[in-house]
Design a protein around this motif. Structure first.
Motif, PDB file in Angstrom:
ATOM      1  N   SER A  20       6.787  19.016   3.044  1.00 44.73           N
ATOM      2  CA  SER A  20       7.690  19.983   2.812  1.00 44.73           C
ATOM      3  C   SER A  20       8.685  19.614   1.930  1.00 44.73           C
ATOM      4  O   SER A  20       8.524  18.238   1.411  1.00 44.73           O
ATOM      5  N   GLY A  21       9.471  20.325   1.471  1.00 47.79           N
ATOM      6  CA  GLY A  21      10.431  20.318   0.554  1.00 47.79           C
ATOM      7  C   GLY A  21      10.120  20.836  -0.937  1.00 47.79           C
ATOM      8  O   GLY A  21       9.196  21.717  -0.842  1.00 47.79           O
ATOM      9  N   VAL A  22      10.577  20.467  -1.922  1.00 42.22           N
ATOM     10  CA  VAL A  22      10.592  20.836  -3.097  1.00 42.22           C
ATOM     11  C   VAL A  22      10.084  19.812  -4.211  1.00 42.22           C
ATOM     12  O   VAL A  22      10.347  18.560  -3.983  1.00 42.22           O
ATOM     13  N   ALA A  23       9.908  20.044  -5.255  1.00 38.64           N
ATOM     14  CA  ALA A  23       9.438  19.338  -6.603  1.00 38.64           C
ATOM     15  C   ALA A  23      10.738  18.461  -6.778  1.00 38.64           C
ATOM     16  O   ALA A  23      11.672  19.129  -6.849  1.00 38.64           O
ATOM     17  N   GLY A  24      10.252  17.303  -7.371  1.00 38.76           N
ATOM     18  CA  GLY A  24      11.627  16.731  -7.896  1.00 38.76           C
ATOM     19  C   GLY A  24      11.449  15.227  -7.265  1.00 38.76           C
ATOM     20  O   GLY A  24      10.419  14.573  -6.702  1.00 38.76           O
ATOM     21  N   ASP A  25      12.472  14.399  -7.445  1.00 36.22           N
ATOM     22  CA  ASP A  25      12.605  12.942  -6.902  1.00 36.22           C
ATOM     23  C   ASP A  25      12.595  13.042  -5.351  1.00 36.22           C
ATOM     24  O   ASP A  25      13.442  13.843  -4.708  1.00 36.22           O
ATOM     25  N   ARG A  26      11.919  12.456  -4.531  1.00 31.34           N
ATOM     26  CA  ARG A  26      11.490  12.598  -3.151  1.00 31.34           C
ATOM     27  C   ARG A  26      11.848  11.191  -2.530  1.00 31.34           C
ATOM     28  O   ARG A  26      11.170  10.779  -1.722  1.00 31.34           O
ATOM     29  N   GLY A  27      12.881  10.425  -3.079  1.00 34.21           N
ATOM     30  CA  GLY A  27      13.260   9.055  -2.398  1.00 34.21           C
ATOM     31  C   GLY A  27      12.251   8.244  -2.546  1.00 34.21           C
ATOM     32  O   GLY A  27      11.639   7.983  -3.678  1.00 34.21           O
ATOM     33  N   THR A  28      12.021   7.395  -1.538  1.00 35.68           N
ATOM     34  CA  THR A  28      11.242   6.042  -1.899  1.00 35.68           C
ATOM     35  C   THR A  28      10.380   5.683  -0.556  1.00 35.68           C
ATOM     36  O   THR A  28      10.568   6.289   0.647  1.00 35.68           O
ATOM     37  N   VAL A  29       9.293   4.918  -1.044  1.00 38.58           N
ATOM     38  CA  VAL A  29       8.576   4.669   0.215  1.00 38.58           C
ATOM     39  C   VAL A  29       8.439   3.051   0.151  1.00 38.58           C
ATOM     40  O   VAL A  29       8.280   2.288  -0.840  1.00 38.58           O
ATOM     41  N   SER A  30       8.676   2.534   1.392  1.00 35.40           N
ATOM     42  CA  SER A  30       8.987   1.033   1.478  1.00 35.40           C
ATOM     43  C   SER A  30       7.725   0.472   2.297  1.00 35.40           C
ATOM     44  O   SER A  30       7.180   1.022   3.197  1.00 35.40           O
ATOM     45  N   PHE A  31       7.187  -0.702   1.841  1.00 37.99           N
ATOM     46  CA  PHE A  31       6.137  -1.306   2.333  1.00 37.99           C
ATOM     47  C   PHE A  31       6.303  -2.775   2.599  1.00 37.99           C
ATOM     48  O   PHE A  31       6.654  -3.442   1.849  1.00 37.99           O
ATOM     49  N   SER A  32       5.729  -3.380   3.743  1.00 36.64           N
ATOM     50  CA  SER A  32       6.067  -4.725   3.912  1.00 36.64           C
ATOM     51  C   SER A  32       4.793  -5.192   4.809  1.00 36.64           C
ATOM     52  O   SER A  32       4.395  -4.321   5.228  1.00 36.64           O
ATOM     53  N   GLN A  33       4.311  -6.444   4.512  1.00 39.94           N
ATOM     54  CA  GLN A  33       3.209  -7.059   4.975  1.00 39.94           C
ATOM     55  C   GLN A  33       3.684  -8.078   5.987  1.00 39.94           C
ATOM     56  O   GLN A  33       4.219  -9.161   5.853  1.00 39.94           O
ATOM     57  N   GLY A  34       3.450  -7.865   7.285  1.00 39.95           N
ATOM     58  CA  GLY A  34       3.740  -8.792   8.389  1.00 39.95           C
ATOM     59  C   GLY A  34       2.682 -10.010   8.559  1.00 39.95           C
ATOM     60  O   GLY A  34       1.729  -9.923   7.629  1.00 39.95           O
ATOM     61  N   TYR A  35       2.937 -10.948   9.322  1.00 39.61           N
ATOM     62  CA  TYR A  35       2.112 -12.011   9.458  1.00 39.61           C
ATOM     63  C   TYR A  35       0.508 -11.363   9.878  1.00 39.61           C
ATOM     64  O   TYR A  35      -0.553 -11.973   9.223  1.00 39.61           O
ATOM     65  N   ALA A  36       0.483 -10.801  10.817  1.00 40.27           N
ATOM     66  CA  ALA A  36      -0.821 -10.238  11.267  1.00 40.27           C
ATOM     67  C   ALA A  36      -1.685  -9.549  10.234  1.00 40.27           C
ATOM     68  O   ALA A  36      -2.882  -9.994  10.138  1.00 40.27           O
ATOM     69  N   TYR A  37      -0.807  -8.711   9.410  1.00 42.97           N
ATOM     70  CA  TYR A  37      -1.412  -7.943   8.578  1.00 42.97           C
ATOM     71  C   TYR A  37      -2.148  -8.748   7.350  1.00 42.97           C
ATOM     72  O   TYR A  37      -3.432  -8.840   7.046  1.00 42.97           O
TER      73      TYR A  37
END
Length: 881
Positions: free
Chosen positions: A784-801
């Motif tokens: 949903s939403g509109v075109a344009g800047d849409r914030g960020t996505v954060s990713f982290s790798q835990g020990y198990a991963y």
């Protein structure tokens, strides 16, 4: 050829000599076997390491799931009332649940038939359409007649009335609809039936002929309604219609009538004066006369009036709480205005189709037009309805019962019959199975569609199912009965603790396996099979390094294993401080998920993080959407008029999400139910009709419909992207252009944008980070939403991963250990080949030795023969001397 045996002629032991010579020649074979044994020992050892790595990797599975760390338990204090389970999003706490009604499905029954195999009607091919929706307004029950004059005078004797087997406490004081409704409602908890008194109404023509009232000397006249005096005369005044209207306008009369719950409409002078008692109380209209009186109600002014006394009554309407039939019985139900037997239908109700539920059609050929043929055709169609045949043992015992497969108020059915292929409808089928809560109800409802009703901490909640989800966010409740219970939701710390200790044990098992295989025994001065092995040492080193490294990219203070009580012992194994672990779980439960599992989240509520890949690097990546995904859509060229009529035998061809090359099943002919529809009804009906096509639904193809503020109708594929498309063409009946004009459908488009500043791949609403970028493998849904800047996505790798990916690099295809085992298998095969070649050489050597010794044997034998001959000759010479 004679039989020969080496050495038999000369006495030479050829076999013994060859055997001893070959034993010496075969000495190198033991070297080959020794090499093979060494290789196989190492291979077996690598297998043990691989198995331990795999077990370790398996122990990481639970810790690698974020669901493990959001797990909660849900427990009901009344297990008989309900069971519950908690999932992601649930919040720990206690909740008071009170269930007052359980959801159920609607069942409809036909009238009785003498046979299940006799054709019904004239055999015309007929299409049944099943629509699902909500019955709005009105009531389900039966309307009684107005109570009789005898009842108004003497009441309803005890034992006269039972409802659903429960006796209603009537007596001599039960004289009005109001009284009757009250005693019926006193038993509602037992009967499941409530009563509402009708409005008591005097005749519309009661005062249409009111003659002026004249009273002779010594006489009197008094008119009262409901015990309220409206007029009186002792001869000094004349009572006229106009004087009645004047009296009705006075405060005293109005207040008295209001106190008696009586209202009026019309005027006496106009001849349309009526009295009403909304609560069903009886209205007594009385003219008390003495002496000579002329005129009055229904009389000319010159006609003699001897007085009148009329009591007007009302009846009651019975309503079934669950929509089932109401069984009326007793000694004299007619005294209550009711008829003995089973009764119930919708009164004053409407039907609102639920467009989210697919309609279903069943085509009945002539061969299908028996009770059992109809049953089989409905069940075969798989349209969300189950048909059965029941027998009641009467002269016409067989009834077809159709039941919605779904529960809930919106699962009510409307069944219509129409001709097929442009032909006429079978009137017999239409009469038997036609059912409209707002019209003709050819079937009898035996069970009404209803929702589950409950309160959660006092908040009213409804659900279409007995499985109620997300009343308490993240909690699913399975309800078995009505009543009250307390639901306790708590964090499932034991699952996390068990998973962490299981991970530590699996690592220690792996560490122990490696230590045993690489150890050196100073006493025996022997080393393990894999002592000094670089591959195993690399496995151990990389695992220890990974376990000692803090997790990057976490938005919390918990970044290493020591913070949850996991540390290395001197022998390289892991130890767990249970007290520290339990404290960490209790105080930092939400942070522990990021410590072990791969975690991703988007800052924009209209963006959903789906997954990452093995190449995804921890970090925060900007999201920019340059184009939002769209759906294939057809929008009417003009606004709808507000009332649209679909003709009988209307069929349209729908092409939905067609592929390249063309897929034939993407094109379907669909019959559109006939009728006159409002804009909203038309939108819901079309959506349900298209989604009711089994070929479309089995392929996952469906549509959505909508109306804009100006009345333009749109039909869209539910899919997004370039594979989303729709087209409609007329076949018979109402033309598509009657609704859509000359509109041209638009094809859907994919989402476009970047993740981490690098162009991403769009597929429908899904945006996937480019290979080779730091965000590679991150998949997002831009919902949903509109075109344009849409914030960020954060990713982290835990020990198990991280450890799971590392373990895969040890044991997967082309991995470290796989390369070693492949090399060993190749060496074993090479040694085996060398041994085979040497064995072949030994066979040749043995053959050579045998040939040589056989030749020698022959030579010696010949010489021995010569010796014997010469000896004999010399002996003969000597004897002759």
């Amino acid at each position: 050829m004679g039989i020969s045996s080496p050495g038999i002629g000369s006495g030479l032991d050829v076999n013994g000599l060859v055997s001893k010579l070959m034993a010496a020649e075969s000495q190198p074979l033991s070297n080959y076997d020794m090499k093979t044994g060494v290789y196989q020992g190492k291979l077996q050892a690598y297998g043990q390491v691989s198995s331990a790595v795999t077990s370790f990797q398996g122990a990481l599975t639970t810790l690698n799931s974020t669901g493990t760390f959001s797990a909660l338990t849900a427990k009901s204090s009344n297990d008989g009332l309900m069971s519950a389970s908690a999932s992601t999003g649930a919040v720990a706490g206690k909740y008071k649940i009170n269930v007052t009604q359980l959801a159920q499905s609607q069942s409809l029954m036909t009238g009785g038939q003498a046979s299940t195999s006799t054709q019904i009607g004239d055999g015309s091919k007929t299409t049944l359409t099943f629509q699902f929706g909500n019955v709005s307004g009105g009531t389900f029950g039966t309307a009684g007649n107005a109570l009789s004059a005898a009842t108004a005078a003497s009441g309803i004797a005890s034992g006269s009335l039972t409802i659903n087997g429960t006796a209603i406490s009537t007596n001599g004081t039960t004289r009005s609809a109001r009284d009757l409704a009250q005693v019926i409602n006193d038993e509602s908890d037992n009967t499941g039936v409530s009563a509402k008194a009708g409005t008591t109404t005097t005749s519309a023509t009661l005062f249409s002929g009111f003659g002026d009232v004249t009273v002779a000397s010594g006489g009197s006249y008094a008119l009262s309604v409901g015990g309220v005096s409206l007029a009186s005369s002792d001869g000094t005044t004349t009572v006229t219609a106009a004087s009645l209207d004047t009296a009705l306008g006075t405060t005293g009369v109005k207040d008295a009538l209001a106190a008696a719950n009586i209202t009026t409409t019309g005027t006496a002078a106009g001849g349309d004066l009526q009295f009403f008692a909304a609560d069903g109380s009886n209205i007594n209209v009385k003219e008390a006369v003495s002496g000579t009186v002329t005129g009055g109600i229904g009389l000319a002014s010159t006609a003699a009036n001897t007085g009148s006394d009329t009591t007007v009554t009302a009846g009651v309407t019975l309503s079934s709480a669950d929509g089932s039939q109401i069984v009326v019985g007793g000694n004299s139900p007619a005294a209550a205005g009711l008829t003995a037997g089973s009764a119930g239908s919708y009164i004053g109700a409407g039907f609102v189709q639920d467009g989210s539920q697919a309609s279903g059609t069943v085509t009945l050929d002539t061969k299908d037009q028996t009770l059992q043929g109809i049953r089989d055709a409905i069940n075969k169609a798989n349209i969300g309805v189950t048909a059965t045949i029941v027998s009641d043992g009467s002269d016409s015992p067989y009834h077809l019962v159709v039941t919605s497969n779904k529960t809930g108020a919106k699962s009510s059915m409307k069944i219509s019959a129409d001709g097929a292929d442009g032909g006429p409808v079978n009137a017999g089928i239409a009469s038997l199975l036609g059912y409209d809560p707002n019209g003709t109800q050819g079937l009898t409802q035996t069970s009404g569609a209803q929702d589950t009703k409950l309160t959660m901490n006092g908040i009213a909640v409804t659900s279409s199912s007995t499985t109620v989800d997300d009343v308490v966010q993240g909690v699913s409740m399975d309800l078995n009965t009505t009543g009250s219970t307390t639901l306790t939701v708590a964090q499932d710390t034991s699952t996390v603790s068990t998973a962490i200790t299981g991970f530590v044990k699996a690592y220690n098992d792996l560490n122990s396996t490696i230590a045993k295989l690489t150890a050196y025994d100073a006493t025996t001065k022997t080393g393990g099979v894999l002592q000094g092995d670089s591959a195993v040492r690399a496995v151990q080193t990389q695992l220890r390094r990974a376990l000692s490294t803090s997790v990057a990219g976490l938005d919390s203070n918990m970044t290493n294993l020591t913070q949850v009580g996991i540390t290395f012992a001197q022998d390289g194994s892991l130890t767990v401080d249970s007290t520290k672990l339990n404290t960490a779980i209790s105080s930092n439960f939400n942070d522990i998920a990021g410590l072990f599992a791969a975690a991703g989240s988007a800052s924009d509520g209209g963006v959903t993080y789906n997954k990452s890949g093995a190449a995804t690097q921890p970090g925060e990546y900007a999201i920019n959407v340059s184009h939002m995904a769209t759906q294939g859509t057809l929008t009417s060229a003009n606004a709808l008029s507000g009332s649209t009529t679909i003709a009988s035998n209307t069929t349209w061809t729908f092409t939905l999400n067609q592929t390249d090359p063309v897929t034939d099943s993407k094109v379907q002919n669909i019959q559109i139910p006939a009728g006159t529809y409002t804009n909203d009804q038309l939108s819901s009906m079309l959506r349900a009709a298209i989604n009711g096509n089994s070929t479309f639904s089995s392929a996952g193809d469906s549509v959505e419909t909508s109306l804009d503020a100006t009345g333009h109708l749109s039909i869209s594929s539910s899919k997004f992207g370039t594979t989303s498309n729709i087209a409609i063409a007329s076949v018979t009946g109402t033309q598509v252009s009657d609704l859509f004009g000359g509109a041209t459908p638009a094809v859907g488009t994919d989402v476009e944008g970047t993740i981490g500043g690098v162009a991403a791949t769009g597929n429908g609403q899904v945006l996937t980070a480019a290979d080779g970028s730091k965000a590679a493998g991150i998949e997002l849904t831009i919902k949903s939403g509109v075109a344009g800047d849409r914030g960020t996505v954060s990713f982290s790798q835990g020990y198990a991963y991280a450890l799971t990916n590392l373990a895969t690099s040890f044991t997967g295809k082309d991995s470290l250990l796989a390369s070693k085992t492949d090399g060993l298998n190749a060496s074993i095969k090479s040694v085996a080949d060398q041994r085979d070649r040497f064995s072949q050489h030994l066979t040749q050597v043995e053959a050579m030795y045998r040939a040589q010794f056989t030749s020698l044997d022959t030579m010696i034998s010949s010489m021995q023969s010569t010796q014997s001959y010469l000896t004999q000759q010399l002996a003969a010479i000597a004897a002759n001397r």
